[in-house]
Scaffold this motif. Structure first.
Motif, PDB file in Angstrom:
ATOM      1  N   PHE A  41       0.828  -1.193   0.000  1.00  0.00           N
ATOM      2  CA  PHE A  41       0.000   0.000   0.000  1.00  0.00           C
ATOM      3  C   PHE A  41       0.872   1.256   0.000  1.00  0.00           C
ATOM      4  O   PHE A  41       1.920   1.299   0.645  1.00  0.00           O
ATOM      5  N   ARG A  42       0.389   2.275  -0.710  1.00  0.00           N
ATOM      6  CA  ARG A  42       0.998   3.604  -0.701  1.00  0.00           C
ATOM      7  C   ARG A  42       0.172   4.548   0.151  1.00  0.00           C
ATOM      8  O   ARG A  42      -1.062   4.413   0.248  1.00  0.00           O
ATOM      9  N   ILE A  43       0.854   5.550   0.727  1.00  0.00           N
ATOM     10  CA  ILE A  43       0.139   6.638   1.390  1.00  0.00           C
ATOM     11  C   ILE A  43       0.687   8.004   0.961  1.00  0.00           C
ATOM     12  O   ILE A  43       0.228   9.034   1.458  1.00  0.00           O
ATOM     13  N   GLY A 119      17.631   5.770   0.008  1.00  0.00           N
ATOM     14  CA  GLY A 119      17.256   5.806  -1.396  1.00  0.00           C
ATOM     15  C   GLY A 119      16.016   5.023  -1.753  1.00  0.00           C
ATOM     16  O   GLY A 119      16.061   4.180  -2.667  1.00  0.00           O
ATOM     17  N   PRO A 120      14.867   5.281  -1.108  1.00  0.00           N
ATOM     18  CA  PRO A 120      13.647   4.577  -1.505  1.00  0.00           C
ATOM     19  C   PRO A 120      13.138   5.046  -2.868  1.00  0.00           C
ATOM     20  O   PRO A 120      13.428   6.169  -3.298  1.00  0.00           O
ATOM     21  N   THR A 121      12.385   4.201  -3.524  1.00  0.00           N
ATOM     22  CA  THR A 121      11.786   4.541  -4.812  1.00  0.00           C
ATOM     23  C   THR A 121      10.556   5.419  -4.606  1.00  0.00           C
ATOM     24  O   THR A 121       9.719   5.138  -3.739  1.00  0.00           O
ATOM     25  N   GLU A 122      10.466   6.478  -5.412  1.00  0.00           N
ATOM     26  CA  GLU A 122       9.266   7.310  -5.416  1.00  0.00           C
ATOM     27  C   GLU A 122       8.557   7.179  -6.754  1.00  0.00           C
ATOM     28  O   GLU A 122       9.179   6.922  -7.784  1.00  0.00           O
ATOM     29  N   ARG A 123       7.237   7.373  -6.734  1.00  0.00           N
ATOM     30  CA  ARG A 123       6.407   7.252  -7.934  1.00  0.00           C
ATOM     31  C   ARG A 123       5.624   8.540  -8.176  1.00  0.00           C
ATOM     32  O   ARG A 123       4.400   8.538  -8.303  1.00  0.00           O
ATOM     33  N   ARG A 124       6.329   9.657  -8.247  1.00  0.00           N
ATOM     34  CA  ARG A 124       5.642  10.928  -8.415  1.00  0.00           C
ATOM     35  C   ARG A 124       4.948  11.047  -9.775  1.00  0.00           C
ATOM     36  O   ARG A 124       4.041  11.872  -9.945  1.00  0.00           O
ATOM     37  N   GLU A 125       5.373  10.218 -10.732  1.00  0.00           N
ATOM     38  CA  GLU A 125       4.696  10.236 -12.034  1.00  0.00           C
ATOM     39  C   GLU A 125       3.316   9.587 -11.956  1.00  0.00           C
ATOM     40  O   GLU A 125       2.502   9.719 -12.886  1.00  0.00           O
ATOM     41  N   VAL A 126       3.051   8.886 -10.854  1.00  0.00           N
ATOM     42  CA  VAL A 126       1.728   8.297 -10.597  1.00  0.00           C
ATOM     43  C   VAL A 126       1.249   8.856  -9.262  1.00  0.00           C
ATOM     44  O   VAL A 126       1.592   8.327  -8.200  1.00  0.00           O
ATOM     45  N   PRO A 127       0.493   9.941  -9.258  1.00  0.00           N
ATOM     46  CA  PRO A 127       0.109  10.593  -8.005  1.00  0.00           C
ATOM     47  C   PRO A 127      -0.638   9.656  -7.063  1.00  0.00           C
ATOM     48  O   PRO A 127      -1.404   8.784  -7.509  1.00  0.00           O
ATOM     49  N   PHE A 128      -0.403   9.848  -5.776  1.00  0.00           N
ATOM     50  CA  PHE A 128      -1.153   9.100  -4.768  1.00  0.00           C
ATOM     51  C   PHE A 128      -2.612   9.531  -4.793  1.00  0.00           C
ATOM     52  O   PHE A 128      -2.927  10.725  -4.765  1.00  0.00           O
ATOM     53  N   VAL A 129      -3.496   8.547  -4.859  1.00  0.00           N
ATOM     54  CA  VAL A 129      -4.938   8.797  -4.796  1.00  0.00           C
ATOM     55  C   VAL A 129      -5.532   7.801  -3.811  1.00  0.00           C
ATOM     56  O   VAL A 129      -5.425   6.586  -4.001  1.00  0.00           O
ATOM     57  N   SER A 130      -6.152   8.299  -2.763  1.00  0.00           N
ATOM     58  CA  SER A 130      -6.768   7.419  -1.776  1.00  0.00           C
ATOM     59  C   SER A 130      -8.082   6.863  -2.306  1.00  0.00           C
ATOM     60  O   SER A 130      -8.960   7.623  -2.710  1.00  0.00           O
ATOM     61  N   PRO A 131      -8.262   5.548  -2.283  1.00  0.00           N
ATOM     62  CA  PRO A 131      -9.532   4.979  -2.761  1.00  0.00           C
ATOM     63  C   PRO A 131     -10.705   5.311  -1.855  1.00  0.00           C
ATOM     64  O   PRO A 131     -11.853   5.162  -2.265  1.00  0.00           O
TER      65      PRO A 131
END
Length: 290
Positions: A41-43, A119-131
């Motif tokens: 899960f992402r937050i 150095g964790p991976t970030e996914r800023r190209e896929v914005p976080f969206v809470s379901p």
């Protein structure tokens, strides 16, 4: 050279389907691709923060603590080795699994797997969206949130987390369980979050008492409380405000039996902070249920 934040956490659970619903529909975390048979899960912008793996333990399985970069990682490794802590160097496949640039691992005095990384991976190209429509979780330099762990040997736990990893005491809450028995809960910080780690000086069936997620608005807490009721998720503590960090929160039972605190409004540690003690956990509310 100390820990910067709690970067990620892993749980061992016997009902991943229940966790998939709970994590997204109740807590509002964003599900992401994960190794087969597991959940992630992402937050926020980080690729993942919470992992759930199959297991009968229904408990915490590992924690990941982030440091700033290679020099900090090397310095912390050297400190632990000098203290006699056994260190393991994960294979490249494990670094890829975690999505980090560098790492070593060890165990705390009670056997919990502790991974130190940068150095964790970030996914800023896929914005976080809470379901579930959560407006946002408070992370950044404060990391994922906090964990509260049992410590059968509080002296050994304190020596590991404070003296070796560099956590600093925030304050103490004295819990007087009965007239004859009381205990001191110790709260530790490593960044402006009031506490990233708390230690309970008792042996308990589960190592994890609870983990905490902090959201950006009081409405996020209210809506989550409604979702808990709608899902018939056991509410463990009613809405309340803590004495030490001033968090307004409630506690719910996870599918694994340990608890999650869902809160808003905690005060931060600053340069003027001084250690104090409290006789109560809450200013108001947090009434125990069940």
């Amino acid at each position: 050279m100390t820990i910067g934040s709690l970067g990620y956490v892993g749980f061992k659970a016997d009902d991943l389907d229940a966790w998939a619903r709970f994590g997204t529909e109740t807590l509002g975390m964003m599900p992401v691709d994960a190794p087969e048979g597991t959940l992630r899960f992402r937050i926020d912008a980080q690729a993942w923060r919470v992992c759930v793996e199959p297991g009968q333990e229904n408990d915490i399985g590992f924690v990941g603590f982030e440091v700033a970069g290679p020099p900090e990682l090397a310095a912390l490794r050297e400190r632990l080795v000098a203290a006699g802590v056994e260190i393991s160097e994960p294979a490249p496949e494990h670094l890829k699994l975690r999505g980090v640039s560098g790492m070593f691992a060890c165990h705390d005095p009670q056997g919990l797997l502790v991974e130190i990384y940068y150095g964790p991976t970030e996914r800023r190209e896929v914005p976080f969206v809470s379901p579930a429509g959560v407006s946002g979780f408070v992370t950044g330099e404060q990391g994922l949130g906090h964990v509260v762990l049992s410590a059968a040997d509080i002296g050994a736990a304190r020596a590991f987390y404070r003296d070796l990893l560099g956590f600093k005491l925030s304050d103490i809450i004295r819990m007087q369980i009965t007239e004859e028995f009381g205990m001191d809960l110790e709260f530790y910080h490593c960044n402006p979050r009031h506490h990233t780690l708390a230690l309970v000086p008792l042996p308990t069936p589960r190592r994890l008492n609870h983990f905490m997620l902090q959201v950006e608005s009081l409405d996020d807490v209210g809506f989550a409380l409604d979702r808990v009721a709608s899902a018939k998720t056991p509410l463990m503590n009613t809405l309340g405000k803590h004495t030490n960090d001033h968090m307004v929160s409630f506690y719910a039972q996870t599918p694994s039996g340990f608890e999650v605190e869902f809160g808003w409004g905690a005060r931060d540690i600053d340069e003027s902070w001084r250690v104090v003690r409290h006789d109560k956990t809450s200013i108001w509310g947090h009434k125990r249920q069940g």
